[in-house]
Scaffold this active site. Structure first.
Site, PDB file in Angstrom:
ATOM      1  CE  LYS A 116      10.621  -7.738 -14.642  1.00  0.00           C
ATOM      2  NZ  LYS A 116       9.733  -8.745 -14.962  1.00  0.00           N
TER       3      LYS A 116
ATOM      4  CE1 TYR B 217       2.305  -3.234 -14.291  1.00  0.00           C
ATOM      5  CE2 TYR B 217       4.563  -4.607 -14.168  1.00  0.00           C
ATOM      6  CZ  TYR B 217       3.529  -4.040 -13.754  1.00  0.00           C
ATOM      7  OH  TYR B 217       2.674  -4.986 -12.611  1.00  0.00           O
TER       8      TYR B 217
ATOM      9  CG  ASP C  93      11.347   0.836 -13.920  1.00  0.00           C
ATOM     10  OD1 ASP C  93      12.022  -0.175 -13.813  1.00  0.00           O
ATOM     11  OD2 ASP C  93      10.101   0.443 -13.932  1.00  0.00           O
TER      12      ASP C  93
HETATM   13  N1  PLP Z   1       9.089  -2.061 -13.848  1.00  0.00           N
HETATM   14  C1  PLP Z   1       9.312  -2.696 -14.926  1.00  0.00           C
HETATM   15  C2  PLP Z   1      10.090  -1.892 -16.188  1.00  0.00           C
HETATM   16  C3  PLP Z   1       8.870  -3.922 -15.047  1.00  0.00           C
HETATM   17  O1  PLP Z   1       8.932  -4.643 -16.044  1.00  0.00           O
HETATM   18  C4  PLP Z   1       8.428  -4.571 -13.816  1.00  0.00           C
HETATM   19  C5  PLP Z   1       7.650  -5.804 -13.998  1.00  0.00           C
HETATM   20  O2  PLP Z   1       7.789  -6.380 -14.895  1.00  0.00           O
HETATM   21  C6  PLP Z   1       8.218  -3.837 -12.588  1.00  0.00           C
HETATM   22  C7  PLP Z   1       8.780  -2.602 -12.754  1.00  0.00           C
HETATM   23  C8  PLP Z   1       7.710  -4.390 -11.651  1.00  0.00           C
HETATM   24  O3  PLP Z   1       8.405  -5.319 -11.093  1.00  0.00           O
HETATM   25  P1  PLP Z   1       7.733  -6.620 -10.117  1.00  0.00           P
HETATM   26  O4  PLP Z   1       7.057  -7.327 -10.882  1.00  0.00           O
HETATM   27  O5  PLP Z   1       9.094  -7.244  -9.724  1.00  0.00           O
HETATM   28  O6  PLP Z   1       7.034  -6.089  -8.939  1.00  0.00           O
END
Ligand code: PLP
Length: 436
Positions: free
Chosen positions: A268, A145, A240
């Site tokens: 985060k 994700y 990511d």
């Molecule tokens: N990338 C990863 C690996 C994530 O776990 C998340 C959210 O959980 C995101 C991107 C998206 O982040 P946000 O919820 O701050 O938009």
């Protein structure tokens, strides 16, 4: 554990204002078939609901609260800058201070841009990769994700896996077709795509340790291979690290595994609990971003001073290497006890953990990829989750979301968790025996 009368009242009213009563689907308890407690405050390792119940919190706001809730130095730093103003729409010294800390941790991020969420970071990183390479196709992995931008909501993990939405409605087919999906930890699935779409692939985006289909341990050779194949094909590798950045060490999975991506995305922990995202990479790639280059990306509240203050205090604390040793030992303690209990009561589990990031899969096989994750017993997880919650332990309300340990989860909190876990597994075991 008491009743949830007030929670229920607020939740019912919330459903009138918000779809499903929530402002993010992962907060819904649909997958675990129960009513979510309404949380109004948190401190250290605990969250508190409006009915007076206290829970040991392993959600940690889905990752950011690595120091525990309301860490004193973070609160102090926020208060100090808050008195100076809330948002200026101008360059501030605080952005630079946080950027210096990020560069220290992630030398591959020679230049960066702060944004407001992980979604914005990955969406912008993909645009940059396309703008830089002049190619349109991207590769992502099933069950990973990367936020909810259109291009990345294809066979995604997290809420979309929990609620079985493989590709969201509302994403035009014409756009989704540029997102190719491969299997994590499976080299041949990636080779096939590079062969089939020769010279058309802008980038691979990957969670170096996937944590949105539950936690999956990467095969290091697989990550090395991703670095090689992207180099050979003049495509970019995007790590990511929205979850893994600052979770495993002061530097993320790329430092942990010694693999340097072209672009990194963060979020985060970087904001210490306030909304943030960040993407960055080599100078020659980042100079394509406006106003220096032709790839446009902007944000009214990006680099917000209060968020910067929270991030600066959080990262400053995380520079202390001892913290990660402590988190590792607490993770190990939890793992050791849980595995011992499950073995004793013959409950089939796969406990996947990297440092303070973990998932307990109810699965009789080791969970090593998306396919094995999907074979987990989500009904058993739901029952286990509900019983734990009743006894004051709050895990993520889905088998496919990771658990997080914070610095505030002392050994005695972990031991208390293990004791409750033991009680719950004992009940579960007798229920399972009756059922058989
Ligand atoms: N990338 C990863 C690996 C994530 O776990 C998340 C959210 O959980 C995101 C991107 C998206 O982040 P946000 O919820 O701050 O938009």
């Amino acid at each position: 554990m008491r009743e949830l009368k007030k929670s229920e009242r607020i939740f019912v009213q919330s459903t009138e204002s918000f779809p499903g009563g929530v402002n993010s689907p992962v907060r819904s308890f649909n997958a675990v078939k129960s009513m979510p407690p309404v949380i109004y405050k948190a401190k250290g390792p605990y969250v508190y609901d409006v009915d007076g119940n206290k829970y040991i919190d392993y959600v940690c706001s889905f990752g950011p609260m690595i120091l525990g809730h309301l860490d004193k130095s973070v609160v102090k730093s926020i208060n100090k800058i808050l008195l100076k103003g809330m948002s200026f729409g101008a360059i501030t010294p605080y952005e630079l201070e946080l950027a210096k800390l990020v560069r220290e941790a992630f030398p591959s991020m020679e230049r960066m841009r702060f944004v407001n969420s992980g979604t914005e970071a990955t969406m912008s990183a993909i645009r940059l990769a396309r703008g830089y390479t002049g190619k349109d196709y991207i590769i992502k992995f099933e069950g990973c994700y990367h936020g909810h931008s259109d291009s990345l909501l294809v066979k995604a993990g997290s809420g979309s896996m929990t609620f079985s939405i493989p590709s969201s409605h509302g994403v035009p087919f014409d756009l989704a077709r540029y997102t190719l999906t491969a299997q994590f930890n499976d080299i041949s699935s990636v080779e096939r795509l590079f062969h089939q779409f020769k010279n058309k692939i802008a980038c691979i985006i990957v969670e170096p340790i996937p944590a949105n289909m539950g936690v999956i341990k990467p095969d290091i050779n697989f990550l090395v291979f991703l670095r090689q194949i992207t180099k050979e094909n003049k495509s970019l590798l995007i790590f990511d690290e929205v979850i893994t950045g600052f979770r495993l060490c002061f530097g993320g999975a790329q430092k942990f595994y010694k693999i340097e991506p072209d672009i990194t995305t963060l979020g985060k922990i970087l904001g210490g609990g306030l909304p943030i995202g960040c993407y960055g990479g080599k100078k020659y790639i980042m100079e394509k971003i406006a106003p220096e280059g032709p790839v446009y990306q902007a944000g009214t509240l990006s680099g917000n001073p209060i968020v910067m203050a929270s991030g600066i205090a959080t990262l400053t604390k995380l520079k202390d290497k001892k913290i990660y040793k402590i988190l590792e030992s607490r993770g190990r303690l939890l793992e050791k006890n849980i595995i011992k209990t499950c073995k004793r009561y013959r409950i089939p589990v796969s406990f996947n953990r990297v440092g303070s990031l973990f998932t307990l899969f109810f699965n009789d096989r080791p969970v090593i990829d998306y396919k094995t994750a999907l074979k987990s017993d989500t009904n058993l997880y739901a029952e286990f989750f509900r019983m734990l919650l009743k006894k004051g332990v709050y895990l993520a309300p889905s088998q496919f979301e990771a658990g997080f340990i914070s610095l505030a989860h002392t050994d005695s909190i972990i031991n208390k968790t293990c004791k409750i876990f033991n009680e719950v597994i004992l009940i579960l075991n007798s229920k399972l025996q009756v059922a058989n």
